[in-house]
Design a protein around this motif. Structure first.
Motif, PDB file in Angstrom:
ATOM      1  N   ILE A 182      17.194 -19.377  21.257  1.00 45.59           N
ATOM      2  CA  ILE A 182      16.582 -18.280  21.996  1.00 45.59           C
ATOM      3  C   ILE A 182      16.999 -18.427  23.454  1.00 45.59           C
ATOM      4  CG2 ILE A 182      14.412 -17.246  22.785  1.00 45.59           C
ATOM      5  CD1 ILE A 182      14.964 -16.819  19.810  1.00 45.59           C
ATOM      6  N   ALA A 183      17.422 -17.334  24.063  1.00 45.45           N
ATOM      7  CA  ALA A 183      17.744 -17.339  25.483  1.00 45.45           C
ATOM      8  C   ALA A 183      16.973 -16.233  26.179  1.00 45.45           C
ATOM      9  CB  ALA A 183      19.246 -17.157  25.711  1.00 45.45           C
ATOM     10  N   VAL A 184      16.443 -16.554  27.351  1.00 42.73           N
ATOM     11  CA  VAL A 184      15.768 -15.581  28.198  1.00 42.73           C
ATOM     12  C   VAL A 184      16.511 -15.528  29.522  1.00 42.73           C
ATOM     13  CG1 VAL A 184      13.625 -14.928  29.363  1.00 42.73           C
ATOM     14  CG2 VAL A 184      13.543 -16.013  27.100  1.00 42.73           C
ATOM     15  N   ILE A 185      16.941 -14.335  29.904  1.00 46.24           N
ATOM     16  CA  ILE A 185      17.657 -14.114  31.156  1.00 46.24           C
ATOM     17  C   ILE A 185      16.755 -13.338  32.105  1.00 46.24           C
ATOM     18  CG2 ILE A 185      19.702 -13.114  32.236  1.00 46.24           C
ATOM     19  CD1 ILE A 185      20.302 -15.384  30.257  1.00 46.24           C
ATOM     20  N   ALA A 186      16.648 -13.810  33.329  1.00 47.32           N
ATOM     21  CA  ALA A 186      15.843 -13.136  34.344  1.00 47.32           C
ATOM     22  C   ALA A 186      16.699 -12.858  35.568  1.00 47.32           C
ATOM     23  CB  ALA A 186      14.655 -14.004  34.738  1.00 47.32           C
ATOM     24  N   THR A 187      16.416 -11.751  36.239  1.00 47.21           N
ATOM     25  CA  THR A 187      17.080 -11.462  37.510  1.00 47.21           C
ATOM     26  C   THR A 187      16.161 -10.635  38.388  1.00 47.21           C
ATOM     27  OG1 THR A 187      19.057 -10.573  38.587  1.00 47.21           O
ATOM     28  CG2 THR A 187      18.229  -9.365  36.676  1.00 47.21           C
ATOM     29  N   SER A 244      21.680 -19.481  11.701  1.00 50.44           N
ATOM     30  CA  SER A 244      21.126 -19.665  13.033  1.00 50.44           C
ATOM     31  C   SER A 244      20.612 -18.331  13.544  1.00 50.44           C
ATOM     32  CB  SER A 244      22.210 -20.205  13.982  1.00 50.44           C
ATOM     33  OG  SER A 244      21.669 -20.524  15.240  1.00 50.44           O
ATOM     34  N   GLY A 245      19.362 -18.296  13.979  1.00 51.43           N
ATOM     35  CA  GLY A 245      18.794 -17.089  14.566  1.00 51.43           C
ATOM     36  C   GLY A 245      19.040 -17.092  16.062  1.00 51.43           C
ATOM     37  N   ASP A 246      19.947 -16.246  16.523  1.00 50.65           N
ATOM     38  CA  ASP A 246      20.391 -16.273  17.921  1.00 50.65           C
ATOM     39  C   ASP A 246      19.993 -14.951  18.569  1.00 50.65           C
ATOM     40  OD1 ASP A 246      21.534 -18.623  17.016  1.00 50.65           O
ATOM     41  OD2 ASP A 246      23.499 -17.717  16.707  1.00 50.65           O
ATOM     42  N   ILE A 247      18.869 -14.953  19.280  1.00 54.47           N
ATOM     43  CA  ILE A 247      18.258 -13.739  19.792  1.00 54.47           C
ATOM     44  C   ILE A 247      17.976 -13.917  21.283  1.00 54.47           C
ATOM     45  CG2 ILE A 247      16.407 -12.065  19.472  1.00 54.47           C
ATOM     46  CD1 ILE A 247      16.002 -13.157  16.671  1.00 54.47           C
ATOM     47  N   PHE A 248      18.268 -12.880  22.062  1.00 51.06           N
ATOM     48  CA  PHE A 248      18.270 -13.026  23.512  1.00 51.06           C
ATOM     49  C   PHE A 248      17.512 -11.881  24.182  1.00 51.06           C
ATOM     50  CE2 PHE A 248      22.592 -13.967  21.736  1.00 51.06           C
ATOM     51  CZ  PHE A 248      22.320 -15.294  21.436  1.00 51.06           C
ATOM     52  N   LEU A 249      16.778 -12.216  25.224  1.00 51.84           N
ATOM     53  CA  LEU A 249      15.998 -11.272  26.004  1.00 51.84           C
ATOM     54  C   LEU A 249      16.453 -11.337  27.452  1.00 51.84           C
ATOM     55  CD1 LEU A 249      13.346  -9.463  26.346  1.00 51.84           C
ATOM     56  CD2 LEU A 249      12.201 -11.637  26.866  1.00 51.84           C
ATOM     57  N   ALA A 250      16.546 -10.182  28.111  1.00 46.61           N
ATOM     58  CA  ALA A 250      16.862 -10.139  29.533  1.00 46.61           C
ATOM     59  C   ALA A 250      15.922  -9.167  30.222  1.00 46.61           C
ATOM     60  CB  ALA A 250      18.320  -9.727  29.767  1.00 46.61           C
ATOM     61  N   PHE A 251      15.455  -9.539  31.409  1.00 43.85           N
ATOM     62  CA  PHE A 251      14.566  -8.643  32.151  1.00 43.85           C
ATOM     63  C   PHE A 251      14.893  -8.687  33.642  1.00 43.85           C
ATOM     64  CE2 PHE A 251      12.157 -12.677  31.911  1.00 43.85           C
ATOM     65  CZ  PHE A 251      11.835 -12.896  33.243  1.00 43.85           C
ATOM     66  N   SER A 252      14.518  -7.596  34.309  1.00 40.86           N
ATOM     67  CA  SER A 252      14.697  -7.458  35.754  1.00 40.86           C
ATOM     68  C   SER A 252      13.337  -7.269  36.412  1.00 40.86           C
ATOM     69  CB  SER A 252      15.592  -6.262  36.075  1.00 40.86           C
ATOM     70  OG  SER A 252      15.466  -5.881  37.440  1.00 40.86           O
TER      71      SER A 252
END
Length: 360
Positions: free
Chosen positions: A233-238, A269-277
């Protein structure tokens, strides 16, 4: 220890703490559960606007590289492009208690916010090699405690929070983070990444472009158990002001950062990603409408100016994975299962070896 502290040559300019919390307002908290011989699990909470601003919506998007996993709330994310509430990451069989824990926390913190619908985002990776995953060890109060523990500043890595029982490239894995600063005209924005790293087989591991995995192939007790499976799991923030579809575009770049560490993306492999601003704090309200109708306005980085932000995602994800590996130590869990820590001195020796002498 962290990748840059070891002198690994990694591109880009990190923020002050080289963490997702370099994005102003973002906070991270953990509940870590290590009990007896079989409990190795926990909960990670990521708050886009801290506890005080938990119900202020963010533009957001998500992407799935391989869908053998779960991230709740994505149907509403796809519908509205908006994220509210703390984001939680845990183990596969603890999604339900964590979902309930977010609702309980909101109901206590701000009852009016719970009077409407709550669709928390809770993601997972599988820790059943080290953890008694079928036991009811993660409870709603552990999820609430992780939210209450969230803070800005430096972030612990390795075997903490939801990453407690995770493995990566046949070594002990877990939680990792990194950030990049992006110059944009006279402004500077930050892109931060957080990963729960539980993916990859030993032979794939690549560090700073060097295929070290086959040279580290010994002492791999996970090889016979589930080589390559697991999930990330990856979470991207900016803090750069972005539109929801631009956040989705950031999330789609996460696999490029993962690939730099060697993975080819296992079917299991469950590869799921979230990004938010966190930009445009007033522009994405999704509350039930009251009063006279009106209009909202939002600033955003033009699409043709996003390349530097894409680059920041790729670089910070790569480093976050390495930090997760380097932050973890050997762990023994259920049924005596052992996950070895990454042998740092051997790794450094390989990185100093002429590449022609290393097996591809």
């Amino acid at each position: 220890m962290r990748a840059r502290e070891l002198g690994l040559e990694l591109p880009g300019r990190p923020g002050p703490d080289n963490a997702i919390t370099d994005v102003p307002g973002v906070e991270v908290g953990y509940t870590t559960l290590i009990e007896g011989e079989a409990v190795r699990t926990g909960v990670t909470a990521i708050l886009p606007r801290g506890r005080d601003g938990f119900d202020v919506p963010c533009a957001a998007g998500w992407h799935s590289l391989n869908g053998n996993g779960e991230m709740t709330g994505t149907a509403w994310l796809s519908e509205t492009g908006v994220l509210r509430l703390p984001v939680l990451i845990t183990n596969t069989h603890a999604v339900g208690p964590c979902h309930r824990g977010v609702i309980d926390w909101v109901a206590r913190r701000k009852p009016a916010a719970a009077d409407q619908w709550l669709l928390p985002v809770v993601a997972e990776t599988w820790d059943g090699y080290l953890n008694d995953i079928n036991g009811p060890h993660v409870r709603p109060e552990h999820a609430s405690a992780a939210i209450d523990a969230a803070r800005p500043g430096p972030v612990a890595e390795g075997s903490v929070g939801g990453g407690t029982g995770m493995n990566c490239y046949g070594f002990k894995g877990g939680s990792g983070t990194s950030s990049r600063q992006v110059s944009y005209g006279s402004a500077t924005h930050t892109v931060g990444a957080f990963v729960q790293a539980n993916f990859g087989s030993r032979k794939e591991l690549t560090v700073c472009g060097v295929p070290v995995g086959r040279e580290l192939a010994d002492d791999d007790p996970l090889e016979a158990f589930y080589a390559g499976a697991g999930s990330v799991i990856a979470v991207i923030a900016t803090d750069a002001p972005l539109l929801p579809m631009q956040c989705t575009a950031l999330a789609r770049r996460v696999p490029l950062g993962l690939a730099r560490t060697g993975t080819t993306g296992s079917h299991f492999s469950g590869d799921i990603f979230l990004a938010f601003s966190t930009g445009n704090p007033e522009a994405f309200d999704t509350a039930f409408p009251r009063g006279e109708p009106g209009y909202e306005q939002a600033s955003f980085v033009p699409w043709n100016r996003l390349d530097d932000f894409f680059e920041a995602v790729v670089e910070s994800v790569e480093e976050a994975v390495l930090n997760a590996l380097l932050g973890a130590e050997t762990m023994i869990g259920r049924d005596g299962h052992r996950s070895p820590g990454l042998p740092v001195e051997r790794l450094l020796d390989l990185l100093r070896t002429p590449r022609a002498a290393i097996r591809p």
